[in-house]
Design an enzyme around this catalytic site. Structure first.
Site, PDB file in Angstrom:
ATOM      1  N   SER A  58       0.841  -1.199   0.000  1.00  0.00           N
ATOM      2  CA  SER A  58       0.000   0.000   0.000  1.00  0.00           C
ATOM      3  C   SER A  58       0.877   1.250   0.000  1.00  0.00           C
ATOM      4  CB  SER A  58      -0.942  -0.040   1.208  1.00  0.00           C
ATOM      5  OG  SER A  58      -1.859  -1.116   1.069  1.00  0.00           O
ATOM      6  N   GLY A  59       0.319   2.384   0.469  1.00  0.00           N
ATOM      7  CA  GLY A  59       1.043   3.652   0.385  1.00  0.00           C
ATOM      8  C   GLY A  59       2.377   3.645   1.106  1.00  0.00           C
ATOM      9  N   HIS A  60       2.405   3.111   2.323  1.00  0.00           N
ATOM     10  CA  HIS A  60       3.664   3.045   3.068  1.00  0.00           C
ATOM     11  C   HIS A  60       4.688   2.205   2.311  1.00  0.00           C
ATOM     12  CE1 HIS A  60       6.381   2.993   6.451  1.00  0.00           C
ATOM     13  NE2 HIS A  60       6.338   1.685   6.527  1.00  0.00           N
ATOM     14  N   ILE A  66       1.422  12.621  13.999  1.00  0.00           N
ATOM     15  CA  ILE A  66       2.161  13.634  13.263  1.00  0.00           C
ATOM     16  C   ILE A  66       2.245  14.943  14.056  1.00  0.00           C
ATOM     17  CG2 ILE A  66       0.101  14.409  11.993  1.00  0.00           C
ATOM     18  CD1 ILE A  66       1.949  14.719   9.528  1.00  0.00           C
ATOM     19  N   HIS A 121      18.850  12.846  22.499  1.00  0.00           N
ATOM     20  CA  HIS A 121      19.775  11.950  23.188  1.00  0.00           C
ATOM     21  C   HIS A 121      19.088  11.055  24.224  1.00  0.00           C
ATOM     22  CE1 HIS A 121      19.671  14.224  27.006  1.00  0.00           C
ATOM     23  NE2 HIS A 121      19.499  15.266  26.217  1.00  0.00           N
ATOM     24  N   HIS A 149       5.706   3.421  15.985  1.00  0.00           N
ATOM     25  CA  HIS A 149       5.674   4.312  14.819  1.00  0.00           C
ATOM     26  C   HIS A 149       5.778   5.749  15.323  1.00  0.00           C
ATOM     27  CE1 HIS A 149       3.495   5.595  10.827  1.00  0.00           C
ATOM     28  NE2 HIS A 149       4.577   6.304  11.068  1.00  0.00           N
ATOM     29  N   GLY A 164       2.154   0.026   7.768  1.00  0.00           N
ATOM     30  CA  GLY A 164       2.179   1.052   8.790  1.00  0.00           C
ATOM     31  C   GLY A 164       1.571   0.657  10.116  1.00  0.00           C
ATOM     32  N   ASP A 206       1.709  -9.290  -0.788  1.00  0.00           N
ATOM     33  CA  ASP A 206       0.467  -8.694  -0.302  1.00  0.00           C
ATOM     34  C   ASP A 206      -0.674  -9.663  -0.588  1.00  0.00           C
ATOM     35  OD1 ASP A 206      -0.400  -5.475   0.313  1.00  0.00           O
ATOM     36  OD2 ASP A 206      -2.006  -6.835  -0.290  1.00  0.00           O
ATOM     37  N   ASP A 207      -1.620  -9.770   0.388  1.00  0.00           N
ATOM     38  CA  ASP A 207      -2.708 -10.748   0.212  1.00  0.00           C
ATOM     39  C   ASP A 207      -3.893 -10.201  -0.581  1.00  0.00           C
ATOM     40  OD1 ASP A 207      -3.821  -9.055   2.071  1.00  0.00           O
ATOM     41  OD2 ASP A 207      -4.036 -10.556   3.650  1.00  0.00           O
TER      42      ASP A 207
END
Length: 200
Positions: A7-9, A153, A123, A132, A58, A29-30
């Site tokens: 897919s997009g990722h 995000i 750090h 993620h 993702g 991919d299924d």
């Protein structure tokens, strides 16, 4: 190498693999309707022999499920050449760091993580497996992020915070207090709006 997820990722991951010199054999991919993605064929079954692979999905829970199922897999770690990674960072197998990522000294990142575009990890942070970190996230120093957590995000986390397992941190959230396992946190300052099961 093979990419598990078309897919997009998976498109973004393919370009990073290309940038780092890997030859992509195919996607796995299924979805039977997918035959080609970008310029690559899509297989609907896992090859029966040992393969180099990165899980290009993702969803954190799905990545963990695939790893738990096992297979003849050698997991690849991908680091985009336009990222800035300290030589004192430890990164686990199957993890990907995308363009513009900055990871500073003494950070530990687990396996099968996504460190997305322009994320900044300062750090001494510890990022556990299957996390993620979304685009433009900023983690200050000494932040701990538990397994499977998704930081949305543009979120920001102040120094020394501990975020539990399988949490969801909303887009743009500002985290100024520790977050327990399974919590969903949104807003500035971040507030818990619900909790979820940790069963995978």
């Amino acid at each position: 190498m093979y990419l598990f997820g078309a897919s997009g990722h998976g498109k973004v991951v393919a370009e990073i693999a290309e940038e780092t010199g890997y030859k992509i054999e195919a996607y796995i991919d299924d979805n039977p309707l997918k035959e080609r993605v970008l310029s690559y064929r899509v297989l609907h079954e896992i090859p029966p022999h040992e393969i180099d692979i990165l899980i290009s999905i993702g969803n954190n829970r799905i990545r963990k499920r695939i790893v738990k199922q096992g297979g003849l897999f050698n997991y690849i770690t991908l680091i985009h050449p336009k990222s800035a990674i300290s030589k004192r960072v430890k990164i686990g197998e199957g993890t990907i760091a995308m363009p513009g990522v900055t990871i500073n000294a003494a950070v530990k990142i687990g396996a099968h993580c996504i460190i997305n575009t322009n994320a900044s990890i300062d750090h001494d942070c510890i990022i556990e497996d299957f996390v993620h970190i979304s685009p433009n996230v900023a983690l200050a120093g000494n932040v701990y992020v538990g397994e499977g957590t998704h930081i949305g995000i543009g979120a920001s986390v102040i120094p020394g915070i501990e975020i539990g397992k399988w949490c969801t941190i909303g887009a743009g959230a500002v985290i100024i207090a520790d977050v327990p396992d399974g919590a969903t946190v949104v807003g500035n300052p971040g507030k818990i709006i619900k909790s979820k099961s940790l069963k995978i």
